[in-house]
Write a protein that holds these residues in place. Structure first.
Motif, short mmCIF file in Angstrom:
data_model
loop_
_atom_site.label_atom_id
_atom_site.label_comp_id
_atom_site.label_asym_id
_atom_site.label_seq_id
_atom_site.Cartn_x
_atom_site.Cartn_y
_atom_site.Cartn_z
N ILE B 229 0.84 -1.20 0.00
CA ILE B 229 0.00 0.00 0.00
C ILE B 229 0.87 1.24 0.00
N VAL B 232 1.96 2.08 -3.53
CA VAL B 232 0.83 2.63 -4.29
C VAL B 232 0.56 4.07 -3.85
N VAL B 295 1.77 6.04 -14.10
CA VAL B 295 0.48 5.36 -14.08
C VAL B 295 0.63 3.90 -14.46
N LEU B 298 2.00 2.03 -11.65
CA LEU B 298 0.96 1.91 -10.63
C LEU B 298 -0.04 0.82 -10.99
N LEU B 299 -0.49 0.82 -12.25
CA LEU B 299 -1.47 -0.19 -12.68
C LEU B 299 -0.88 -1.59 -12.57
N GLN B 302 -0.90 -2.70 -9.01
CA GLN B 302 -2.22 -3.04 -8.49
C GLN B 302 -2.70 -4.38 -9.02
N ARG B 303 -2.27 -4.71 -10.23
CA ARG B 303 -2.68 -6.01 -10.74
C ARG B 303 -1.99 -7.14 -9.98
#
Lengths: 278, 305
Positions: B229, B232, B295, B298-299, B302-303
């Protein structure tokens, strides 16, 4: 425990530590409110940090000599309309994200993510030229359209999270009774998500009410300005009239505080689902 | 499909099938998304593409100019203003992320303890985040405006000489960063507190059974549990800081001598100050490119989660 301090004493020590931290951190806000009851001469020549001889002169000045109420009214209209449009559009999209799967949905949530990160200046340049040819500069609609889109990501994710908590069985029952899928959404799901939609609405309202950059680009006429832009006018015109500036800032912050208290129990939820979920 | 002239009846069946598609449940996701897709195309995609094109022209706000290829980008790479804005954006993001992460984590750890009136503190410490930017800047400016302002009075009490926070380049940079940290730590605190409360209690019980000290519990249980976290959150905060216009603009308008001008302010000044849409668009496009890299990272992160 090896510690000599009793757990209860430790708790209260942390309490007082937090009291001090909270006061220090919020000092700019506390001082602003106190200063708004002092004239600028008192502020410049004062010897102590605490205010004395409180006066309402700044507020009287704000009321009689400035466009403050026009700015406030503009802020309320812009925020109110963009809240309604973004909540409505986000509710539809959030329902789609909550109940359906597929390439369209995946692609759409990627796009939402990009919108949230988008450097808004890049959109403002072509839109400024477009809006000028459409006569939308100084019109509340220019800002409302922008705010609606800027709010979409977090509003949609929040809406989706609320809809996820509503059991599908309710809709299935309605479908069996001959309701259409959309009918089930409008008659069953929406009425149950009132509190969630209200929280989304308050978040959107707060963001619009606080927003400066977009409004600063599109609202250039004194009669069209929202409060944040209007106050920068004060700053330029009466750069050293700190008393009136503080009064304007204090009145500006009142609606923010009221709305914030209304959503404070949702705020973790909103921040986490709006900011961190993809 | 065979090629033949469409008889009149065929269009109505096409219409009928479209109508049927609309009535059936299959079209519903598309219909639900249609308004937002339309808005995103109009307000994000269209300006992005036109902006991309403007970056290759010499336009003004009044009329689009002629195509000049990569001229704008080459001019930018050679301009000290641009390189400074790039550098300041970097400094601004790095220091803000470090500052608000440390402050946010510290406060989150404190508030994760059993403190009386915890709910009150949680709300009170969020105020810097929810106050409109203009309001907080007015008040900060008052505290650091000139030699008679509050900070300098306090420095005077200790016998120091006044600091010109907003007209000295280095102090102005420090002031912009400090105020940005003040405005953004509550988000970190809130998110990290939520993450701390999500850590499984039994991990701490196991650690203390093994005789781990408080520090070791923090080092070997809390930090690893927060690492995902945290990455992120730091990426998000970097993106938001690069995009920040309000803090530097309202505090210093990018001054003194453009010291606190980041990429967004530079794009704004070129476009709306110098009326050079080509150069402004080029700067904003470079900003977009930098953000897109973040971005994508980041993506991906998160995946993985």
């Amino acid at each position: 425990m090896a510690h000599s301090a009793s757990p209860n004493r430790k708790r209260w020590m942390m309490f007082w530590l937090l009291v001090v931290i909270t006061i220090v951190i919020n000092l700019p806000i506390i001082l602003m409110v106190m200063n708004s009851f002092q004239t600028t001469e008192q502020l410049v020549n004062r010897t102590s940090i605490l205010p004395h001889d409180l006066t309402l002169a700044n507020y009287r000045y704000l009321n009689e000599r400035t466009n403050f109420w026009t700015f406030l009214w503009n802020s309320f209209t812009v925020s109110g309309v963009s809240t309604i449009t973004s909540a409505a559009i986000a509710a539809l999209a959030g329902y789609a994200l909550s109940r359906f799967r597929g390439r369209l949905i995946t692609g759409y949530s990627r796009a939402l993510f990009v919108v949230q990160m988008f450097p808004i200046i890049l959109a403002l340049i072509p839109l400024f030229m477009l809006f000028r040819s459409l006569g939308l500069i100084n019109s509340p609609w220019s800002v409302i359209i922008l705010y609606t889109v800027v709010h979409l990501p977090f509003a949609t994710w929040m809406a989706r999270a609320f809809f996820d908590t509503i059991p599908r069985e309710l809709e299935d029952a309605a479908l069996v009774d001959g309701c259409s899928r959309f009918g089930a959404f409008v008659r069953i799901v929406l009425p149950l998500s009132g509190p969630g939609l209200a929280a989304i609405g308050i978040f959107s309202f707060l963001f619009s009410y606080n927003e400066f950059f977009v409004a600063n680009v599109f609202l250039r006429d004194q009669d069209a300005m929202t409060l944040p832009v209007g106050i920068t006018m004060f700053m330029q015109q009466y750069s050293t009239d700190w008393g009136s500036l503080m009064a304007a800032a204090t009145v500006t912050v009142i609606p923010t505080f009221i709305l914030f208290l209304g959503i404070q129990k949702w705020i973790t939820y909103g921040a986490v689902s709006g900011g961190v979920k993809g | 499909m065979s090629v033949r002239p469409l008889p009149a009846g065929e269009t109505t069946t096409w219409r009928a099938s479209a109508r049927e598609w609309l009535r059936s449940g299959n079209s519903l996701p598309f219909c639900l998304l249609a308004p937002s897709i339309f808005l995103m195309l109009a307000v994000i995609a269209y300006p992005m593409l036109t902006g991309f094109y403007y970056g290759f022209t010499t336009g003004s706000l009044l009329k689009t100019g002629k195509f000049v290829g990569f001229d704008n980008y080459i001019r930018l790479l050679q301009s000290a203003d641009f390189l400074h804005a790039l550098w300041f954006s970097l400094i601004f993001a790095v220091f803000n992320v470090i500052g608000c992460y440390v402050l946010g984590l510290g406060l989150a750890l404190l508030m994760n303890q059993d403190v009386p009136f915890r709910g009150f503190f949680r709300v009170a410490l969020l105020l810097p985040w929810i106050v409109p930017s203009i309001v907080s800047i007015v008040s900060w400016r008052w505290m650091m405006a000139d030699q008679h302002a509050l900070f300098n009075q306090i420095i005077g009490l200790f016998g120091g000489s006044p600091i010109y926070f907003l007209s000295d380049e280095h102090w102005a940079i420090a002031a912009v960063i400090a105020i940005k940290i003040w405005r953004s730590f509550p988000f970190m605190m809130l998110s990290l507190l939520a993450a701390l409360q999500g850590i499984d209690r039994s991990l701490y019980e196991a650690a203390s059974l093994d005789g781990a000290s408080r520090w070791n519990q923090f080092r070997y249980v809390t930090l690893p549990q927060l690492s995902n976290i945290s990455i992120v959150l730091c990426l998000l905060m970097t993106i938001w800081t690069v995009n920040d216009f309000d803090t530097p603009w309202l505090l210093t308008q990018g001054g003194p001598a453009n010291a606190t001008e980041n990429l967004v302010l530079l794009a704004y000044r070129y476009t709306f100050g110098r009326n050079d849409v080509g150069l402004g668009s080029a700067v904003s496009f470079i900003t977009l490119a930098i953000l897109m890299v973040l971005v994508v990272i980041l993506l991906r992160r998160q995946r993985e989660r």
